[in-house]
Write a protein that holds these residues in place. Structure first.
Motif, mmCIF file in Angstrom:
data_model
loop_
_atom_site.group_PDB
_atom_site.id
_atom_site.type_symbol
_atom_site.label_atom_id
_atom_site.label_comp_id
_atom_site.label_asym_id
_atom_site.label_seq_id
_atom_site.Cartn_x
_atom_site.Cartn_y
_atom_site.Cartn_z
ATOM 1 N N LEU A 51 -38.121 13.557 -4.536
ATOM 2 C CA LEU A 51 -36.939 14.327 -4.123
ATOM 3 C C LEU A 51 -36.265 13.096 -3.353
ATOM 4 N N GLY A 52 -36.964 12.225 -2.528
ATOM 5 C CA GLY A 52 -36.327 11.216 -1.852
ATOM 6 C C GLY A 52 -35.537 10.175 -3.005
ATOM 7 N N VAL A 53 -36.354 10.028 -4.013
ATOM 8 C CA VAL A 53 -35.872 8.859 -5.008
ATOM 9 C C VAL A 53 -34.398 9.776 -5.590
ATOM 10 N N ALA A 54 -34.604 10.812 -6.062
ATOM 11 C CA ALA A 54 -33.745 11.552 -6.784
ATOM 12 C C ALA A 54 -32.174 11.737 -5.660
ATOM 13 N N GLU A 55 -32.506 12.080 -4.245
ATOM 14 C CA GLU A 55 -31.110 11.854 -3.395
ATOM 15 C C GLU A 55 -30.709 10.625 -3.327
ATOM 16 N N ALA A 56 -31.473 9.608 -3.110
ATOM 17 C CA ALA A 56 -30.975 8.316 -2.965
ATOM 18 C C ALA A 56 -30.233 7.681 -4.178
ATOM 19 N N THR A 57 -30.510 8.121 -5.233
ATOM 20 C CA THR A 57 -29.884 7.692 -6.507
ATOM 21 C C THR A 57 -28.910 8.459 -7.236
ATOM 22 N N ALA A 58 -28.824 9.624 -6.524
ATOM 23 C CA ALA A 58 -27.733 10.756 -7.336
ATOM 24 C C ALA A 58 -26.630 10.163 -7.677
ATOM 25 N N ALA A 59 -26.003 9.288 -6.933
ATOM 26 C CA ALA A 59 -24.755 8.547 -7.072
ATOM 27 C C ALA A 59 -24.754 7.325 -7.831
ATOM 28 N N SER A 60 -25.691 6.490 -7.567
ATOM 29 C CA SER A 60 -25.603 5.106 -8.252
ATOM 30 C C SER A 60 -26.479 5.021 -9.435
ATOM 31 N N ALA A 61 -27.343 5.815 -9.851
ATOM 32 C CA ALA A 61 -28.130 5.992 -10.979
ATOM 33 C C ALA A 61 -28.499 7.457 -11.154
ATOM 34 N N ILE A 91 -30.561 19.181 -4.167
ATOM 35 C CA ILE A 91 -30.414 17.849 -4.840
ATOM 36 C C ILE A 91 -29.825 17.904 -6.169
ATOM 37 N N SER A 92 -30.241 18.676 -6.932
ATOM 38 C CA SER A 92 -29.593 19.012 -8.367
ATOM 39 C C SER A 92 -28.188 18.868 -8.106
ATOM 40 N N GLY A 93 -27.834 19.850 -7.258
ATOM 41 C CA GLY A 93 -26.170 19.730 -6.930
ATOM 42 C C GLY A 93 -25.612 18.474 -6.789
ATOM 43 N N LEU A 94 -26.365 17.271 -6.381
ATOM 44 C CA LEU A 94 -25.442 16.258 -6.006
ATOM 45 C C LEU A 94 -25.443 15.438 -7.123
ATOM 46 N N ILE A 95 -25.945 15.695 -8.348
ATOM 47 C CA ILE A 95 -26.219 14.707 -9.590
ATOM 48 C C ILE A 95 -25.018 15.347 -10.340
ATOM 49 N N ASP A 96 -24.077 14.268 -10.685
ATOM 50 C CA ASP A 96 -23.126 14.523 -11.787
ATOM 51 C C ASP A 96 -23.691 14.094 -12.947
ATOM 52 N N GLY A 97 -22.949 14.455 -13.937
ATOM 53 C CA GLY A 97 -23.231 14.182 -15.468
ATOM 54 C C GLY A 97 -24.315 15.081 -16.180
#
Length: 496
Positions: A51-61, A91-97
């Motif tokens: 979950l840390g990886v997902a939140e940290a990369t939500a915008a950049s990757a 965290i799912s809500g932070l990821i676009d696309g």
């Protein structure tokens, strides 16, 4: 998905993370480490990484973030902890696309497989479209898990079978174990018990070699459940106890409730309905308003809980559980969950209103996908009708139940259905042995001599599965339910 022994993968990911400053490489190493921790039942540590990886990369990757979330979703499901689901949702809500519709579907399905069905069905359609374009391992694995959790069981068997074909070509032992276990569960629910047992056995040995503790426990519990349903209660209890020895089930609520179900069905098969009730009741909390211990897995055991309750004199307590589940499942449960709830409600209803719930549990053709569950509802309804002296109406339901139980070799339930049919005035005596085909007679005689299915298969140049299929047809023709009865049945006919 990932290959290799979890311990080696975890160590390698830690070394990679310490050797590079590249944020993507470090994130990918953490993703590998999180997977390795998850399959060894260390879900809390796995989710801290993933979950840390997902939140940290939500915008950049976002592609990497979705991959981390999809991997995390497996640990979230197995853990069953509400806080983990809440974090996955946030965290799912932070990821676009939506470049990974299958991964997105799996993640959303784990968060809430019950209350968001219209949204999830749209994502399912997108995932199946993506699968038609490209049968990638990631799409197949995520889609297989999602179709299973959403009660699209026939689709799950198909997709997980395709996944296994691809994995065998890739030679990925650790992932093979996880997917094979998922396939075993889907086959079990779909009424393919022999194939499910084979897959569970295969998953167990793959997982033992790969160090995937969640699969060694889960496959052992599935095998224990199958033993219970086939009437070997003592062996079922032993296998269920062995499967969880040394395991802290508080870390995995999904395995905790599956263990209780295996123990409960073993007690039910042995006729100990009080113990069956206590085991199954442990799949739900003891609160004033009971809740599922595992938000998804517990729900499917409600019908079995009700069946044990009426035999153990605990209908009142079980009714509080059913009422709470009914409120929580509104407004649109899957056809399978709706049927489970209707069966439980019918069993726990003291008035003639039970009939409408029995019929609702049986009338939807979609529930044909879960034959054992439907046969249980047929049996319960047939018993209910017979007790009200409506024997002519009871017999078709009892016959439908008996046919399914015989096909599955569910011996305790075969005996119950047979006894109910006799009480309802139906002829249930054994068919003459002469009705056996020559091959059935030959197989029956060899089995009566003590040969195993594998021994018989080697002698007759058949597969062990074909031998098992013929014996499943032989037993009801001879009016028996166990292999040990073959010798006497054949001898009596020869003497007659």
């Amino acid at each position: 998905m990932f290959a290799g022994h979890p311990q080696w993968v975890g160590e390698l990911s830690g070394r990679v993370g310490g050797l590079t400053e590249d944020p993507r490489l470090r994130a990918e190493a953490s993703l590998l480490g999180g997977w390795a921790l998850g399959v060894t039942l260390r879900h809390e540590e796995a989710l801290a990484l993933l979950l840390g990886v997902a939140e940290a990369t939500a915008a950049s990757a976002p592609d990497l973030a979705l991959g981390a979330l999809s991997t995390a979703a497996t640990s979230v499901y197995n853990s069953g902890a509400p806080r983990h689901r809440a974090e996955l949702d946030r965290i799912s809500g932070l990821i676009d696309g939506d470049d990974d519709p299958a991964g997105r579907l799996w993640t959303l399905a784990v968060v809430d497989p019950v209350h968001e069905r219209p949204l999830l069905e749209r994502h399912l359609a997108a995932g199946l479209t993506a699968l038609a374009r490209e049968e990638s391992l990631g799409n197949l694995t995520a889609l297989g898990g999602a179709t299973w959790i959403l009660d699209e069981t026939e689709q799950a068997v198909r997709v997980l079978g395709l996944t296994m074909d691809l994995l065998r070509r890739a030679g990925s032992a650790g992932t093979n174990a996880t997917v094979t276990q998922a396939l075993a569960l889907a086959l079990f629910e779909n009424g393919s018990w022999t194939a499910a047992e084979d897959a569970a056995h295969e998953a167990f040995w793959m997982a033992t070699e790969a160090g995937a503790d969640n699969v060694t426990v889960g496959s052992g519990l599935l095998r224990a459940t199958l033993r219970a349903l086939r009437g070997d209660a003592a062996a079922a209890r032993s296998e269920a106890v062995l499967a969880v020895r040394g395991v802290d089930l508080r870390r995995s609520l999904s395995l905790q409730v599956r263990h209780r179900h295996a123990m409960g069905m073993a007690a039910f098969a042995a006729g100990d309905h009080a113990d069956a009730y206590e085991q199954l009741r442990a799949a739900f909390t003891r609160d004033f308003r009971p809740a599922p211990v595992h938000y998804h897995a517990s729900l499917y055991y409600l019908g079995d809980l009700a069946a044990a309750a009426v035999r153990a004199g605990r209908a009142g307590d079980a009714r509080t559980v059913a009422d709470a589940v009914r409120q929580d499942l509104k407004p649109d449960p899957s056809p399978r969950l709706a049927a489970v709830l209707h069966r439980a409600t019918a069993l726990l209803t003291d008035t003639d209103d039970a009939e409408q719930h029995f019929r609702a549990a049986l009338d939807d053709p979609a529930t044909d996908c879960w034959p054992f569950e439907k046969a249980l509802a047929h049996l319960d309804f047939g018993e209910w009708l017979r007790r009200r002296r409506r024997s002519a109406e009871a017999r078709p339901h009892l016959n439908a139940a008996l046919e399914c139980f015989q096909r599955l070799d569910a011996r305790p339930w075969t005996e119950r259905a047979t006894a109910e049919l006799r009480a309802a005035g139906a002829a249930t005596g054994p068919a003459p042995v002469g009705e056996l085909t020559p091959q059935e007679r030959q197989i029956a005689e060899l089995a009566a001599q003590g040969l195993t299915n594998r021994d018989i298969a080697a002698r007759l140049y058949l597969s062990p599965r074909t031998v098992g299929y013929h014996l499943h047809k032989v037993f009801p023709k001879l009016g028996i339910t166990a292999r040990a009865q073959l010798r006497d049945a054949l001898t009596q006919e020869d003497q007659g």
